[in-house]
Design an enzyme around this catalytic site. Structure first.
Site, mmCIF file in Angstrom:
data_model
loop_
_atom_site.group_PDB
_atom_site.id
_atom_site.type_symbol
_atom_site.label_atom_id
_atom_site.label_comp_id
_atom_site.label_asym_id
_atom_site.label_seq_id
_atom_site.Cartn_x
_atom_site.Cartn_y
_atom_site.Cartn_z
ATOM 1 N N TYR A 99 0.840 -1.203 0.000
ATOM 2 C CA TYR A 99 0.000 0.000 0.000
ATOM 3 C C TYR A 99 0.875 1.253 0.000
ATOM 4 C CZ TYR A 99 -3.097 3.702 1.525
ATOM 5 O OH TYR A 99 -3.783 4.884 1.597
ATOM 6 N N ARG A 361 -14.857 27.637 48.886
ATOM 7 C CA ARG A 361 -14.917 26.485 49.791
ATOM 8 C C ARG A 361 -14.816 25.158 49.052
ATOM 9 N NH1 ARG A 361 -19.771 24.516 52.224
ATOM 10 N NH2 ARG A 361 -20.750 26.504 51.659
#
Length: 724
Positions: A99, A361
């Site tokens: 490929y 907090r």
């Protein structure tokens, strides 16, 4: 007995190893290690490309600071490259179907050719499809966007991609020649940067189109343009790649079989942009913790929110522990943040907020998961930078060619999606803290919009408050996933793809917006702590004024103990009323403060026996204090705004956040805001003070250009190491 002792020693060693691993796994340690490494490259250390040890710091150094790069001198590394090349050469010689060597590409892989060199040209040709400005000449019409920025990648992205592609190719799985890798490094050394389209990659078969412009530069394609010149911000010019190579005496490459695919078929651009993004994300995550600590001081919050019991014992998520530990350490020595929560009776804190609001907090719980996500992203992207991401892959030892899909960059996509979402959450937290800071109903006694003069003519932070809302809204939009928009492409061969480069680009944009937002917040934080310092000086002065006036007007009516008690009660009332009347101008505020004294004074002078002379002195007492306190307030404002108190009047009140405050005030020269307002705009606008935006821009540029990295690194280097 000896064996038991041996086992115990092993157990202890295992425990220590585990703890050491946890320490080095913190984002803080990652940041500090990376910062030291980057600094070494900036100071002349050479980046060694060996296929296995490329760090994000090295990518950043080569991409942004033009650090020197050299290929590994290891004979074993070079042999691996040559063996894989020999496999491809042999396959071509034998006429084996491979490929990208004898076949077409993607959905066209059913075509065959016996001209592998021509095939490389056909590959580059069809990928040179991106949109770029045709020239840099002046346009006849003003464009809607900057033509270069809207269509081409920043040079840093391209340089980072070239380095990562070299590191992938040198692993010896791609079948390319050693000389090809050297040629890419020649471009880096000569500071020749291909002009690469911003868009066109779906990051499925790698970043094909962007990398084709690197290949086109190597082959001296005259239609491929590059940036050339002495420096990234100097006289850079856009020229033909052929002219640039000739000017630097670099011989163009003729691509051998598979070499076009070897360059194009990889995730280098996605990995490069992700690497640069994560370098910034890591810094901003640490800076967010500094901002939160400084915000705790500015809002007179408590360090109790970061107490080890809450995070290490009760809910030990690693990121949460890290954030809490860092902020706890940053607040040591602070005179603004309360060190512990005192137990008081129900009546003592009646109508007072018992605990800090959520933005402070719960910040460790909110930041912790973002820290963990960024750490996970760092691991994924670092691995990608040290992987082979093309197809086919060549095993030089066995001669086998493997057809796979390592170019599918979903690892980068996922890393960027979680990073971008973390960036939004960090921005949301910074915005929530910032908007609380400028709101007089929530900021514990600071003036509205952090005005340092009468608020009727000073709306200082209001525009910033609105702007930060715009920034965090944009962050929310950008946080949306990119990968849910994947489309089938290329003849349905690439039916799934990663969109990693698009996601990385969106993350860089998101980081830029967060930088602007955090710059705005840092600017406000410095103003807030200066106002705290001013208020403390005012409190000391008013306390003395109250004592003097009590002694002067009521010494004939009260004993020494009674006067002390009255003085203490009046001062407490003063503090409470001042906090509740910050929206008033100074004259009205002090009148309101002394008006609040009246019920207390009447009660004192009528509770046991009526004292007519004392009662008649109350109006004068109130008037004297109001007048003197107003004058004192005015003098303090003048001295703070003129710089008479120095550039950093709040330094002595801060904990370890002091260095960030001093960097902004001294190194960047950003003064306390309000002198124009104090003078009632006597000289107009822009004369006594730069614009608010100019000051914020200076902070933004310091973060963007890396100066703030040094400040944050030095700050955290000085902190005690966590014991977990």
């Amino acid at each position: 007995m000896p064996s038991e002792l041996f086992d115990l020693d092993n157990a202890r060693a295992a425990r220590d190893t585990f703890l050491d691993a946890r320490r080095t796994a913190t984002l803080l340690h990652k940041f500090l290690d990376s910062h030291r490494e980057l600094k070494s490259y900036k100071n002349g250390r050479t980046i060694n490309v060996d296929g296995h040890t490329l760090s994000l710091a090295a990518v950043t150094a080569a991409a942004r600071y033009n650090a020197n790069v050299e290929l590994s001198q290891s004979a074993q590394v070079k042999e691996g490259v040559e063996k894989s090349r020999a496999v491809i050469a042999e396959k071509v010689e034998q006429g084996t179907s491979v490929y990208g060597v004898s076949t077409g590409f993607g959905g066209s892989a059913d075509t065959r050719t016996d001209q592998p060199l021509k095939l490389q040209q056909a590959l580059l040709q069809h990928q040179h499809a991106g949109v770029l400005p045709s020239s840099s000449k002046t346009l006849g019409v003003l464009p809607l966007m900057d033509p270069m920025a809207a269509t081409s990648m920043p040079e840093a992205w391209v340089r980072g991609a070239m380095l990562i592609r070299m590191n992938s190719l040198i692993r010896g799985h791609s079948g390319v020649r050693w000389e090809l890798i050297e040629k890419i490094n020649d471009l880096l050394r000569a500071n020749i940067t291909p002009v690469v389209p911003l868009r066109s990659s779906i990051s499925a078969s790698g970043d094909l189109s962007p990398l084709s412009y690197v290949a086109g530069t190597l082959t001296a394609n005259p239609s491929i343009r590059v940036f050339d010149g002495p420096s990234a911000f100097g006289a850079r010019k856009m020229v033909s790649s052929r002219d640039a190579l000739a000017a630097h005496k670099i011989k163009p490459v003729t691509l051998a079989s598979k070499e076009g695919l070897g360059i194009l078929n990889g995730t280098a651009f996605s990995a490069a942009v992700a690497s640069l993004a994560l370098t910034e994300a890591t810094h901003l995550a640490l800076l967010a913790q500094v901002c939160t600590a400084l915000g705790t001081e500015a809002l007179c919050g408590t360090t109790g929110s970061y107490a080890p019991f809450i995070h290490v014992t009760a809910r030990p998520h690693p990121g949460q522990i890290e954030a809490a530990n860092n902020m706890w350490n940053l607040l040591q020595g602070s005179k603004l943040a309360s060190g512990h929560e005192e137990e008081v009776s129900i009546n003592q804190d009646k109508y007072e907020l018992r605990q800090d609001r959520y933005p402070l907090r719960t910040s460790p719980q909110f930041l912790g998961p973002q820290i963990e996500d960024i750490l996970a992203a760092l691991a994924s992207v670092t691995q990608e930078c040290n992987s082979t991401t093309d197809n086919p892959l060549v095993d030089g030892n066995t001669g086998e060619v493997h057809h796979g899909g390592n170019f599918q960059a979903m690892a980068i996509s996922n890393a960027m999606e979680k990073t971008r979402l973390a960036v939004h959450h960090i921005g949301k937290l910074m915005f929530s803290q910032s908007t609380e800071l400028v709101n007089p109903a929530m900021n514990h006694g600071l003036p509205p919009s952090l005005a340092a003069s009468d608020p009727s003519l000073n709306y200082h932070g209001k525009g910033v408050d609105i702007a930060t809302a715009a920034y965090v809204s944009e962050l929310g939009y950008l946080a949306n996933p990119v990968t849910t928009h994947i489309q089938s492409a290329e003849m349905h061969n690439q039916a799934v793809n990663s969109l990693a480069l698009i996601s990385a680009r969106a993350t860089v944009t998101s980081l830029d917006v967060l930088t602007i937002l955090m710059s705005s917040y840092l600017y406000l934080l410095c103003q807030a702590v200066d106002l705290r310092a001013l208020r403390r000086d005012l409190d000391v002065g008013v306390r003395a004024i109250i004592a003097e006036e009590v002694s002067k007007l009521f010494s004939n009516n009260l004993s020494s103990e009674e006067m002390d008690l009255l003085h203490s009660s009046l001062y407490s009332k003063y503090q409470h009323t001042m906090d509740k009347t910050t929206t008033m101008d100074a004259v009205d505020q002090m009148k309101e403060v002394t008006a609040s004294f009246a019920p207390m004074l009447v009660e004192v002078f009528t509770s046991t026996r009526v004292m007519p002379d004392a009662l008649s002195a109350i109006p004068r007492f109130r008037s004297n204090i109001s007048s003197r306190a107003t004058q004192l307030f005015d003098r303090l404002r003048a001295s703070y705004l003129s710089g008479e108190r120095g550039a950093t009047p709040a330094s002595s009140l801060l904990g370890r956040t002091r260095s960030v405050y001093e960097f902004i005030r001294v190194s960047l020269g950003i003064r306390m805001h309000g002198s124009e307002n104090y003078s009632a705009f006597a000289n107009g606008l822009g004369v006594d003070d730069p614009t608010i935006g100019q000051n914020i821009s200076s902070i933004y540029e310091a973060i963007r250009d890396g100066k703030f990295h040094d400040v944050v690194a030095d700050l955290f280097e000085a902190l005690p190491r966590s014991k977990l």
